[in-house]
Scaffold this motif. Structure first.
Motif, PDB file in Angstrom:
ATOM      1  N   PRO A  72      16.897 -43.479  -1.090  1.00 35.47           N
ATOM      2  CA  PRO A  72      17.828 -42.746  -0.212  1.00 35.47           C
ATOM      3  C   PRO A  72      19.279 -42.907  -0.636  1.00 35.47           C
ATOM      4  CG  PRO A  72      16.942 -44.684   0.906  1.00 35.47           C
ATOM      5  CD  PRO A  72      16.140 -44.502  -0.344  1.00 35.47           C
ATOM      6  N   MET A  73      19.620 -44.052  -1.244  1.00 30.91           N
ATOM      7  CA  MET A  73      20.988 -44.240  -1.714  1.00 30.91           C
ATOM      8  C   MET A  73      21.331 -43.232  -2.816  1.00 30.91           C
ATOM      9  SD  MET A  73      20.915 -48.412  -1.737  1.00 30.91           S
ATOM     10  CE  MET A  73      22.357 -48.568  -2.762  1.00 30.91           C
ATOM     11  N   TRP A 104      21.809 -39.805  -1.094  1.00 30.94           N
ATOM     12  CA  TRP A 104      23.020 -39.685  -0.293  1.00 30.94           C
ATOM     13  C   TRP A 104      24.298 -39.734  -1.131  1.00 30.94           C
ATOM     14  CZ3 TRP A 104      20.731 -43.894   3.334  1.00 30.94           C
ATOM     15  CH2 TRP A 104      19.863 -43.282   4.252  1.00 30.94           C
ATOM     16  N   THR A 107      28.144 -41.855   5.605  1.00 28.67           N
ATOM     17  CA  THR A 107      28.357 -42.244   6.995  1.00 28.67           C
ATOM     18  C   THR A 107      28.265 -43.760   7.085  1.00 28.67           C
ATOM     19  OG1 THR A 107      26.008 -42.186   7.626  1.00 28.67           O
ATOM     20  CG2 THR A 107      27.253 -40.103   7.792  1.00 28.67           C
ATOM     21  N   TYR A 124      26.222 -45.630   8.845  1.00 36.14           N
ATOM     22  CA  TYR A 124      24.859 -46.160   8.795  1.00 36.14           C
ATOM     23  C   TYR A 124      24.272 -46.068   7.390  1.00 36.14           C
ATOM     24  CZ  TYR A 124      25.192 -46.261  13.837  1.00 36.14           C
ATOM     25  OH  TYR A 124      25.597 -46.543  15.108  1.00 36.14           O
ATOM     26  N   LYS A 125      24.682 -45.067   6.626  1.00 39.20           N
ATOM     27  CA  LYS A 125      24.214 -44.980   5.244  1.00 39.20           C
ATOM     28  C   LYS A 125      24.833 -46.079   4.389  1.00 39.20           C
ATOM     29  CE  LYS A 125      23.304 -40.049   5.614  1.00 39.20           C
ATOM     30  NZ  LYS A 125      23.759 -38.680   5.294  1.00 39.20           N
ATOM     31  N   ILE A 174      22.911 -49.282   4.515  1.00 38.30           N
ATOM     32  CA  ILE A 174      21.798 -49.426   3.582  1.00 38.30           C
ATOM     33  C   ILE A 174      22.281 -50.122   2.307  1.00 38.30           C
ATOM     34  CG2 ILE A 174      20.072 -48.203   2.216  1.00 38.30           C
ATOM     35  CD1 ILE A 174      19.507 -48.075   5.158  1.00 38.30           C
TER      36      ILE A 174
END
Length: 245
Positions: free
Chosen positions: A111-112, A115, A123, A125-126, A129
């Motif tokens: 996901p990194m 994103w 964001t 919250y990201k 991670i």
């Protein structure tokens, strides 16, 4: 390469060991290198919006975990770690649980990459991670704590062989590992000081990035936030009236 050899012929064969192993000193050195670079990227790449720097690091991180999962002998960070610790006596740990832990890191990196590399959709919250990934690497580097290895143990319901620091073996602590009452008090004060210092830093320091603003607003109560906004409004009004005079 057969599926069986891919699954089980992982790690190095070292005489005197019944299982395939990884050099924990190299793994810890590599984790320290990645954690240090990741911390710099958080401040420089994300905090100051240097997008390309963050993208290069995260792309490198993904590739590095790919190499670790398939063949750690060609992982760039592990090879860098080997360069720094090559004159130290190896500390061998079981390869399979390390591979499981690195597979978790690889999964976190997906996901990194989406994103922050394929698109720049950032964001708070990201970013967390990224902080989680750096925290896991810091724990491995600084304290030889492999959370992935602990998860491996919990899933397979069996004590892995050759855990880092002998953590899987049940044993009595040596006297040098124990705390007397004064030492316990010092540790408690140190932990309290870290949390209190962090709290006042977030409360009192003017934030320059959205991440800092979010942290600042998180630690304040609603009443404190309202008062802060009222004080800022009053300060701006006083300055405007002062300029008019």
């Amino acid at each position: 390469m057969t599926l069986k050899s891919f699954l089980w012929d992982y790690g190095e064969v070292v005489p005197g060991y019944d299982i395939r192993v990884i050099n924990e000193r190299e793994a810890r050195a590599a984790a320290g290198i990645l954690a240090m670079l990741g911390t710099i990227i958080i401040f420089v790449g994300i905090g100051f919006n240097h997008i390309m720097v963050a993208r290069i690091y995260i792309g490198f991180l993904w590739f590095d975990f790919v190499a670790r999962v398939f063949n750690p002998s060609y992982s760039p960070s592990l090879l860098l770690g080997r360069m720094f610790v090559r004159n130290q006596t190896p500390e061998y740990v079981g390869a399979l649980q390390k591979r499981f832990a690195w597979t978790i890191g690889w999964a976190i990196s997906f996901p990194m990459v989406y994103w922050f590399v394929l698109q720049w959709d950032i964001t708070f919250y990201k970013v967390l991670i990224c902080v989680l990934c750096i925290s896991l690497m810091f724990l491995e580097s600084a304290f030889s704590i492999c959370l992935g290895c602990m998860i491996y143990k919990a899933i397979f319901k069996d004590n892995p062989q050759l855990c880092p620091g002998g953590a899987c073996e049940i044993r009595k602590k040596d006297p040098i590992q124990m705390f007397n009452p004064l030492q316990k008090g010092i540790v408690a004060l140190a932990i309290t000081g870290i949390f209190v210092g962090t709290y006042f830093f977030l409360v009192k320091t003017e934030s320059k990035t959205f991440f800092g603003v979010f942290l600042h607003d998180t630690v304040l109560t609603k009443a404190q936030l309202v008062k802060e906004k009222e004080d800022a409004f009053q300060k701006a009004a006083d300055k405007e009236f002062a300029d008019d005079d």
